[in-house]
Write an enzyme that holds these catalytic residues in place. Sequence first.
Site, short mmCIF file in Angstrom:
data_model
loop_
_atom_site.label_atom_id
_atom_site.label_comp_id
_atom_site.label_asym_id
_atom_site.label_seq_id
_atom_site.Cartn_x
_atom_site.Cartn_y
_atom_site.Cartn_z
N ARG A 171 -12.88 -25.69 72.74
CA ARG A 171 -11.91 -25.36 71.68
C ARG A 171 -10.81 -24.41 72.20
O ARG A 171 -10.35 -23.52 71.48
CB ARG A 171 -12.58 -24.72 70.47
CG ARG A 171 -13.47 -25.63 69.69
CD ARG A 171 -12.69 -26.79 69.05
NE ARG A 171 -13.51 -27.48 68.10
CZ ARG A 171 -14.44 -28.39 68.42
NH1 ARG A 171 -14.63 -28.73 69.68
NH2 ARG A 171 -15.15 -28.96 67.49
N SER A 238 -14.17 -26.21 60.81
CA SER A 238 -15.04 -25.10 61.22
C SER A 238 -14.22 -23.81 61.27
O SER A 238 -13.20 -23.76 61.96
CB SER A 238 -15.61 -25.35 62.62
OG SER A 238 -16.35 -26.55 62.65
N GLU A 334 -12.39 -19.90 64.85
CA GLU A 334 -11.86 -21.10 65.50
C GLU A 334 -10.50 -21.44 64.91
O GLU A 334 -9.63 -21.95 65.60
CB GLU A 334 -12.86 -22.25 65.28
CG GLU A 334 -12.69 -23.43 66.21
CD GLU A 334 -11.91 -24.55 65.58
OE1 GLU A 334 -11.47 -25.44 66.29
OE2 GLU A 334 -11.72 -24.53 64.34
N1 EPU Z 1 -26.59 -26.27 60.53
C1 EPU Z 1 -27.20 -25.44 59.63
N2 EPU Z 1 -26.62 -25.30 58.40
C2 EPU Z 1 -25.51 -25.96 58.02
C3 EPU Z 1 -24.90 -26.84 58.94
C4 EPU Z 1 -25.46 -26.98 60.18
O1 EPU Z 1 -28.23 -24.82 59.92
O2 EPU Z 1 -25.03 -25.72 56.89
C5 EPU Z 1 -27.15 -26.38 61.88
C6 EPU Z 1 -28.04 -27.58 62.13
O3 EPU Z 1 -29.08 -27.15 62.98
C7 EPU Z 1 -27.15 -28.55 62.87
C8 EPU Z 1 -26.27 -27.60 63.67
O4 EPU Z 1 -26.09 -26.45 62.82
O5 EPU Z 1 -27.89 -29.36 63.71
C9 EPU Z 1 -24.92 -28.19 64.03
O6 EPU Z 1 -24.23 -28.58 62.86
P1 EPU Z 1 -23.18 -29.79 62.88
O7 EPU Z 1 -23.75 -30.97 63.56
O8 EPU Z 1 -22.67 -29.98 61.48
O9 EPU Z 1 -22.01 -29.29 63.85
P2 EPU Z 1 -21.33 -27.87 64.07
O10 EPU Z 1 -21.81 -27.32 65.35
O11 EPU Z 1 -21.42 -27.01 62.88
C10 EPU Z 1 -19.36 -28.90 65.46
C11 EPU Z 1 -17.86 -28.80 65.48
C12 EPU Z 1 -17.25 -29.69 64.39
C13 EPU Z 1 -17.69 -31.12 64.65
C14 EPU Z 1 -19.23 -31.17 64.63
C15 EPU Z 1 -19.76 -32.55 64.95
C16 EPU Z 1 -17.32 -26.56 66.29
C17 EPU Z 1 -16.81 -25.20 65.94
N3 EPU Z 1 -17.46 -27.41 65.26
O12 EPU Z 1 -19.79 -28.35 64.22
O13 EPU Z 1 -15.83 -29.62 64.52
O14 EPU Z 1 -17.18 -31.99 63.66
O15 EPU Z 1 -19.76 -30.26 65.63
O16 EPU Z 1 -19.59 -32.80 66.32
O17 EPU Z 1 -17.56 -26.83 67.46
C18 EPU Z 1 -13.95 -28.39 63.77
O18 EPU Z 1 -13.79 -28.04 64.94
O19 EPU Z 1 -13.17 -28.01 62.84
C19 EPU Z 1 -15.08 -29.23 63.43
C20 EPU Z 1 -15.35 -29.60 62.18
#
Ligand code: EPU
Length: 346
Positions: A171, A238, A334
Amino acid sequence: MGNNWPTHFTEVIDTVHPLTSLHTFGLEAYSDYFTTIDSLDSLLEIASSLSEKPYLLLGDGSNTIFVDDFEGMIVKNALKGIHISEDDDYFHLNVASGENWHDLVCLCTEKGIYGFENLALIPGTVGASPIQNIGAYGVEIEKFVHSVEFLDITTQMMGYFNKKECEFAYRDSRFKREPGKRVITSVNFAMPKNNLLVTSYGPLAELNNPNPRSVFDAVIAARNTKLPDPHVLGNAGSFFKNPTIGRLTFEELKLRFPELPHYNAPEGKVKIPAAWLIDQLGFKGSRVGDIGCHEHQALVLVNHGGGKAEDLLRLARDIKSHVLATFGIKLENEVRLMGKQGKVDL
Ligand code: EPU
């Protein structure tokens, strides 16, 4: 207020320009000046003024939140144009920075140009994609960037960075680290014809005989389930980055929190989902005024309508300080928070 802008800005000089509908988080804010660029000529015309006063190039406003009125010029990017060529091994795309990202993904998927499917439905413009090295479902845009073309504000000359010079990181890029120095005009992508599908991530791993189209559809379905549509509920994706910590710190933390989810990161480090940390602290679904922590994805802060900047900052700071106190991890935002003169920190 004094003004040195070219005469065609006169129409907006005595009034302020509303920014609420220009950023997807939708806070009420105004800028002193506003203009749209729809050609390289219109950009070059204002270029010298941009080196004199604060300015902000704005695409679709999906990763920027105005937390104050902006005492400068908002330059809305409406540069358009997509050129596609090919050789034996690659499709080569030259895409103007004001093109919508998801529209490009759809066009490529329809034309059989594959690789972008994991990045479907990410809001924003093509010009913003290299700035924060957009990523989702196991793919980051740097994988396909060949080079980036820009106007250098200091020299007033057109410039060009190859992929290495963009200094991509998670990012992050040189463009993000050096804000205001360059206006990205187009991005060149090299899409390998033998591109391999990336299906290791969560919901994609469950696909039977995946192909680019089914990955595209699955990504859209997954995003629609978890992430709020900014047209319906104001948000900027995010709000925080997923933090990376050292292996030893991780091992210690894991003793205290055995359920801690994690991914391997470069150099032996460990990436932790910030959403999990925030969720554990019970913030999900909570509100400060009309600002909330999304009920389906704790990493996304939302504006329920009429939200105030001070409430957003209060909630974000509260989350940040609680995560630090409980887990010893310092979250970084972010999204780009814009104050009166430019980017501000939490
Ligand atoms: N989780 C929780 N609670 C929640 C949501 C998630 O505990 O409310 C935990 C779960 O363990 C889950 C993990 O967090 O497995 C990861 O969650 P998720 O797959 O939703 O992905 P993220 O890491 O929160 C990242 C990117 C997103 C992208 C998704 C899917 C960043 C900052 N964010 O989110 O990108 O869509 O992966 O690949 O890296 C963005 O950059 O604006 C964005 C939305």
